[in-house]
Each structure stands twice: as structure tokens, then as C-alpha cells.
Scaffold this motif. Structure first.
Motif, PDB file in Angstrom:
ATOM      1  N   LEU A 231       0.807  -1.221   0.000  1.00  0.00           N
ATOM      2  CA  LEU A 231       0.000   0.000   0.000  1.00  0.00           C
ATOM      3  C   LEU A 231       0.845   1.279   0.000  1.00  0.00           C
ATOM      4  O   LEU A 231       0.381   2.321   0.435  1.00  0.00           O
ATOM      5  CB  LEU A 231      -0.928   0.013   1.225  1.00  0.00           C
ATOM      6  N   GLY A 232       2.059   1.198  -0.528  1.00  0.00           N
ATOM      7  CA  GLY A 232       2.900   2.380  -0.575  1.00  0.00           C
ATOM      8  C   GLY A 232       2.320   3.483  -1.438  1.00  0.00           C
ATOM      9  O   GLY A 232       2.524   4.675  -1.172  1.00  0.00           O
ATOM     10  N   GLY A 233       1.581   3.108  -2.482  1.00  0.00           N
ATOM     11  CA  GLY A 233       0.979   4.116  -3.354  1.00  0.00           C
ATOM     12  C   GLY A 233       0.020   5.018  -2.606  1.00  0.00           C
ATOM     13  O   GLY A 233      -0.044   6.232  -2.889  1.00  0.00           O
ATOM     14  N   LEU A 234      -0.707   4.451  -1.650  1.00  0.00           N
ATOM     15  CA  LEU A 234      -1.649   5.253  -0.871  1.00  0.00           C
ATOM     16  C   LEU A 234      -0.901   6.245   0.024  1.00  0.00           C
ATOM     17  O   LEU A 234      -1.332   7.391   0.183  1.00  0.00           O
ATOM     18  CB  LEU A 234      -2.533   4.333  -0.031  1.00  0.00           C
TER      19      LEU A 234
ATOM     20  N   THR B 205       4.259   3.495 -18.625  1.00  0.00           N
ATOM     21  CA  THR B 205       5.709   3.666 -18.526  1.00  0.00           C
ATOM     22  C   THR B 205       6.165   3.533 -17.081  1.00  0.00           C
ATOM     23  O   THR B 205       7.117   2.797 -16.781  1.00  0.00           O
ATOM     24  CB  THR B 205       6.126   5.039 -19.086  1.00  0.00           C
ATOM     25  N   VAL B 206       5.504   4.239 -16.165  1.00  0.00           N
ATOM     26  CA  VAL B 206       5.896   4.150 -14.754  1.00  0.00           C
ATOM     27  C   VAL B 206       5.560   2.765 -14.195  1.00  0.00           C
ATOM     28  O   VAL B 206       6.310   2.216 -13.388  1.00  0.00           O
ATOM     29  CB  VAL B 206       5.223   5.262 -13.930  1.00  0.00           C
ATOM     30  N   ASN B 207       4.456   2.181 -14.639  1.00  0.00           N
ATOM     31  CA  ASN B 207       4.077   0.851 -14.167  1.00  0.00           C
ATOM     32  C   ASN B 207       5.117  -0.188 -14.567  1.00  0.00           C
ATOM     33  O   ASN B 207       5.534  -1.029 -13.759  1.00  0.00           O
ATOM     34  CB  ASN B 207       2.703   0.478 -14.733  1.00  0.00           C
ATOM     35  N   PHE B 208       5.558  -0.149 -15.830  1.00  0.00           N
ATOM     36  CA  PHE B 208       6.586  -1.085 -16.286  1.00  0.00           C
ATOM     37  C   PHE B 208       7.931  -0.820 -15.604  1.00  0.00           C
ATOM     38  O   PHE B 208       8.739  -1.727 -15.429  1.00  0.00           O
ATOM     39  CB  PHE B 208       6.771  -0.983 -17.800  1.00  0.00           C
ATOM     40  N   LEU B 209       8.162   0.435 -15.217  1.00  0.00           N
ATOM     41  CA  LEU B 209       9.420   0.805 -14.577  1.00  0.00           C
ATOM     42  C   LEU B 209       9.520   0.265 -13.156  1.00  0.00           C
ATOM     43  O   LEU B 209      10.622   0.072 -12.631  1.00  0.00           O
ATOM     44  CB  LEU B 209       9.539   2.339 -14.560  1.00  0.00           C
ATOM     45  N   ASP B 210       8.385  -0.004 -12.540  1.00  0.00           N
ATOM     46  CA  ASP B 210       8.360  -0.407 -11.130  1.00  0.00           C
ATOM     47  C   ASP B 210       8.684  -1.886 -10.995  1.00  0.00           C
ATOM     48  O   ASP B 210       7.817  -2.704 -10.680  1.00  0.00           O
ATOM     49  CB  ASP B 210       6.980  -0.097 -10.536  1.00  0.00           C
TER      50      ASP B 210
ATOM     51  N   ASP C 250       0.606  -1.313  -8.032  1.00  0.00           N
ATOM     52  CA  ASP C 250       0.063  -0.699  -9.249  1.00  0.00           C
ATOM     53  C   ASP C 250      -0.638   0.613  -8.939  1.00  0.00           C
ATOM     54  O   ASP C 250      -0.638   1.531  -9.762  1.00  0.00           O
ATOM     55  CB  ASP C 250      -0.924  -1.659  -9.930  1.00  0.00           C
ATOM     56  N   SER C 251      -1.219   0.717  -7.758  1.00  0.00           N
ATOM     57  CA  SER C 251      -1.888   1.969  -7.400  1.00  0.00           C
ATOM     58  C   SER C 251      -0.880   3.110  -7.342  1.00  0.00           C
ATOM     59  O   SER C 251      -1.143   4.228  -7.813  1.00  0.00           O
ATOM     60  CB  SER C 251      -2.604   1.831  -6.051  1.00  0.00           C
ATOM     61  N   GLY C 252       0.309   2.850  -6.798  1.00  0.00           N
ATOM     62  CA  GLY C 252       1.324   3.883  -6.718  1.00  0.00           C
ATOM     63  C   GLY C 252       1.924   4.238  -8.060  1.00  0.00           C
ATOM     64  O   GLY C 252       2.118   5.417  -8.378  1.00  0.00           O
ATOM     65  N   SER C 253       2.223   3.228  -8.873  1.00  0.00           N
ATOM     66  CA  SER C 253       2.835   3.507 -10.174  1.00  0.00           C
ATOM     67  C   SER C 253       1.864   4.244 -11.091  1.00  0.00           C
ATOM     68  O   SER C 253       2.268   5.140 -11.852  1.00  0.00           O
ATOM     69  CB  SER C 253       3.301   2.201 -10.832  1.00  0.00           C
ATOM     70  N   HIS C 254       0.578   3.927 -11.025  1.00  0.00           N
ATOM     71  CA  HIS C 254      -0.395   4.633 -11.857  1.00  0.00           C
ATOM     72  C   HIS C 254      -0.656   6.046 -11.334  1.00  0.00           C
ATOM     73  O   HIS C 254      -0.895   6.965 -12.116  1.00  0.00           O
ATOM     74  CB  HIS C 254      -1.698   3.838 -11.939  1.00  0.00           C
ATOM     75  N   PHE C 255      -0.613   6.215 -10.022  1.00  0.00           N
ATOM     76  CA  PHE C 255      -0.700   7.573  -9.468  1.00  0.00           C
ATOM     77  C   PHE C 255       0.449   8.429  -9.985  1.00  0.00           C
ATOM     78  O   PHE C 255       0.243   9.561 -10.446  1.00  0.00           O
ATOM     79  CB  PHE C 255      -0.670   7.501  -7.937  1.00  0.00           C
ATOM     80  N   LEU C 256       1.672   7.915  -9.925  1.00  0.00           N
ATOM     81  CA  LEU C 256       2.825   8.681 -10.400  1.00  0.00           C
ATOM     82  C   LEU C 256       2.720   8.947 -11.894  1.00  0.00           C
ATOM     83  O   LEU C 256       3.020  10.056 -12.368  1.00  0.00           O
ATOM     84  CB  LEU C 256       4.120   7.924 -10.095  1.00  0.00           C
ATOM     85  N   GLY C 257       2.301   7.942 -12.655  1.00  0.00           N
ATOM     86  CA  GLY C 257       2.210   8.109 -14.105  1.00  0.00           C
ATOM     87  C   GLY C 257       1.195   9.154 -14.520  1.00  0.00           C
ATOM     88  O   GLY C 257       1.481  10.025 -15.349  1.00  0.00           O
TER      89      GLY C 257
END
Length: 377
Positions: A64-67, A168-173, A233-240
């Protein structure tokens, strides 16, 4: 040369960059405070990444790091950034990406469902808040830019951009600290680009980019190898989606250079890796574009012998270098010079301090050869 670092220029630099410092600091503090809470919540709710082909790590890790990152960002924006339709849109769209993609962390969904969630987030950004790339600016010999209106292509191109940034950010994670560190550097690149944009006050974008950089820095304290928590995925999509919206809101509304040069060049390596992953999966392997594999560049670097930290350093250096090129293309030569000089001074100081603490010394045989007179062996 005297007017290059003149009082007026340095004062302008300070006035344009300083608004981004306070959101950066607040987002950092909130994220650092929220992340341990998310570690506990992840364990209680079962949102744990278990070692597998999809998660090649050693032990079960909270997801839950994205949250935590979103909370740091959102609090900083709500408290410190002037309220407007744009800032409201950034928070709402970022929240939507964070919340919807938690579903993929809890119950891995089919690729088509995941793409539908990504598209929904992009459509809300475009339809509800008007984040649209309406033109691009091509430079002419006089140093100015000639804006080209996109017309009917504006919405399809914007959706493609927002979907591309999320993936892009999702694949990078795929490595501890990689996505958060790269996003931190790109956010700083966008902050500098907005601060130096001539003829238009980009203070809002400076503050938004500062908040994103701060929350990434706070999360890195827990996510750098060995990671105590993943962004999921929640964090990578937030960043993207945040990076995609910032670039539309700030850089692409300033008619200088090529509208998206700074973010595209800053993310050149991850974008190229993402493009090749799509081709590799669809054309070469004849499989789904969303099917996970261990063939990304960061995986190959580790197979080559680099450890996770070294892999991150390679990406960080490449992102900083290509981001610098993006700023040069974007026309930020003077503001960039001060930032680079400051970075070199701080970097050399930190490196010297680290070497001293590590007890590093030049090997005695090498030192003797180095100091020997020519011809003496």
C-alpha cells in the motif's frame, strides 16, 4: 558573464523556484509519517506481495505504498497550492488512479480490465477537467516557437499520452526504489521547466511538481533496496497520471520549443523500454502486451551482474542526463546552469563525505606508481 549570475537573475530564480520548496517539504513529511501506517494496514488487509514470477523478491512485502505517496501529495496540494479547477482536477484524477488500481494489487485483474481502468482515469482527466494537449510548439530559426494546433487529434493524442505515462511508470516499477527515484528526478525537471518558462507564471505547476518530488523522496526512505514496502500498481499509476497531467498543465501550454520535450526526454530510457516491451510481447512473442515478464532493461541489468541499488543508480544518472538535455532543448540554459553548479557542489561534497566515512583510501601500490618519476618503473 557578470550578468549571467546577476542579482536580478538570481532573485528571479529564487522567486520562481522557492514556491515549490514548501510543498516538497510538507509532502515529504506526510509521506514519511503515513508509510509506516500503510505497512501495518497492508498486513491487516492482506495487501501483501508474495514472492513469485511477478514479484521476484525474497520475502512478503506490503503493497500500500501508493496510498502513502498519494496522501503526502494530496495534503501538500490541498494545504499549500492555491485552489483552482486545475489543482482540484489533479487531486481527483490522482485519487481515482490510486483507488481504482488498488483492485489490481488486491485481486490481479485481467489485462483488458486493467486497461479499462487506465482509460477511465485518462477520460476523466480529459472530459471532466479539460487536461488536453491542444498544440505543440516547433522551434524556428529565430529561437521562438511556432505553435501547431492539433484540432481533432488533440483528444486522441492526449489519451495516448496519459495512457503511455501510466504504463511507462508501471513497467518501470520492477526494482526497489526505481520508479520513485526516477519520478523524483522527472518531477524536479518539470519544476525547473515550469519555473523558467518565459512570459507566463507557472507557480502552480512548480508547487505541484514540488509536492510530487517530496512524496517520492519520502517514500524512497522505505522503498530503496531492501524495500520495506512497495508502491504497487496503485502507486505507479498515481505517479504516471500525475506526471502526464503536470506536463500538459505546465509545459505544453507554453509555446516554446517542442511542447513536451522536457518530460519526454527525461523519461527517454523508460519510454524506450516500454515501447520495446510492447513490440517484444506482441510481435516477437505473440502474447498479450500486458503479460508480465523479466525482460525489461532493469531486469537485464541485474542479469548482467548489477545489484538493485546499482541498477537504480544507472537509471537515475540516465534520467538526470536526458532531463538536462530536455531542459536545454526547452531553452532553460541560464536557470539550468545554476542548478547544475549547485548539484555538482552538493554531489561532490556528499561523495567525499561518504568516502571518508567508508574509510576509503587510494591503494598504496597504485599511489606509489602514480607518484613515481617517469622512467623509474
Amino acid at each position: 558573464m557578470n550578468d549571467f549570475f546577476s542579482v536580478d537573475f538570481l532573485s528571479t530564480l529564487r522567486d520562481r523556484l522557492l514556491p515549490g520548496l514548501w510543498p516538497l517539504l510538507l509532502a515529504f513529511v506526510i509521506c514519511v509519517a503515513a508509510t509506516p501506517l500503510m505497512i501495518r494496514l497492508s498486513r491487516r488487509t492482506g495487501l501483501i506481495a508474495v514472492p513469485s514470477a511477478r514479484h521476484p523478491h525474497r520475502s512478503p512485502t506490503p503493497l500500500l505504498g501508493g496510498l502513502a505517496m498519494f496522501l503526502g501529495f494530496a495534503v501538500a496540494v490541498i494545504v499549500l497550492v492555491p485552489h483552482s479547477v486545475d489543482t482540484t482536477g489533479v487531486v481527483v484524477v490522482s485519487a481515482l488512479a490510486t483507488i481504482l488500481l488498488i483492485a489490481d494489487d488486491r485481486w490481479p485483474v485481467r489485462p483488458i480490465v486493467k486497461f479499462g481502468l487506465q482509460l477511465l482515469v485518462a477520460l476523466v482527466a480529459v472530459a471532466a477537467f479539460g487536461f488536453i494537449i491542444t498544440f505543440v510548439g516547433l522551434p524556428n530559426p529565430g529561437g521562438h516557437s511556432h505553435p501547431i494546433q492539433l484540432g481533432l487529434l488533440a483528444i486522441p493524442l492526449t489519451l495516448f499520452w496519459l495512457l503511455g505515462m501510466q504504463n511507462t511508470v508501471n513497467f518501470l516499477d520492477g526494482v526497489d526504489g526505481l520508479a520513485a527515484g526516477v519520478t523524483f528526478i522527472v518531477a524536479l525537471t518539470l519544476l525547473i521547466a515550469a519555473a523558467g518558462a518565459p512570459g507566463k507564471n507557472q507557480a502552480t505547476v512548480v508547487m505541484l511538481a514540488g509536492a510530487l518530488a517530496g512524496t517520492c523522496a519520502g517514500f524512497l526512505l522505505f522503498n530503496f533496496h531492501p524495500a520495506r514496502i512497495f508502491m504497487g500498481d496503485s502507486g505507479s499509476h498515481f505517479l504516471g497520471i500525475a506526471l502526464g497531467v503536470f506536463s500538459i498543465l505546465g509545459v505544453s501550454k507554453v509555446a516554446v520549443g517542442f511542447a513536451l520535450a522536457a518530460p519526454i526526454l527525461a523519461l527517454a530510457l523508460p519510454i524506450a523500454d516500454t515501447a520495446w516491451a510492447i513490440v517484444r510481447r506482441r510481435v516477437v512473442k505473440k502474447s498479450s502486451m500486458a503479460e508480465p515478464d523479466l525482460q525489461h532493461l532493469h531486469h537485464r541489468l541485474q542479469a548482467f551482474g548489477l545489484n538493485p541499488r546499482q541498477t537504480c543508480y544507472v537509471y537515475y544518472a540516465a534520467t538526470a542526463a536526458t532531463g538536462t538535455i530536455g531542459l536545454l532543448v526547452f531553452g532553460h540554459r541560464r536557470i539550468l546552469a545554476v542548478v547544475l553548479v549547485t548539484a555538482l557542489v552538493l554531489g561532490s561534497t556528499l561523495a567525499a563525505d561518504w568516502l571518508q566515512r567508508a574509510g576509503w583510501r587510494i591503494p598504496a601500490p597504485f599511489l606509489r606508481r602514480l607518484l613515481a618519476e617517469p622512467g623509474t618503473g
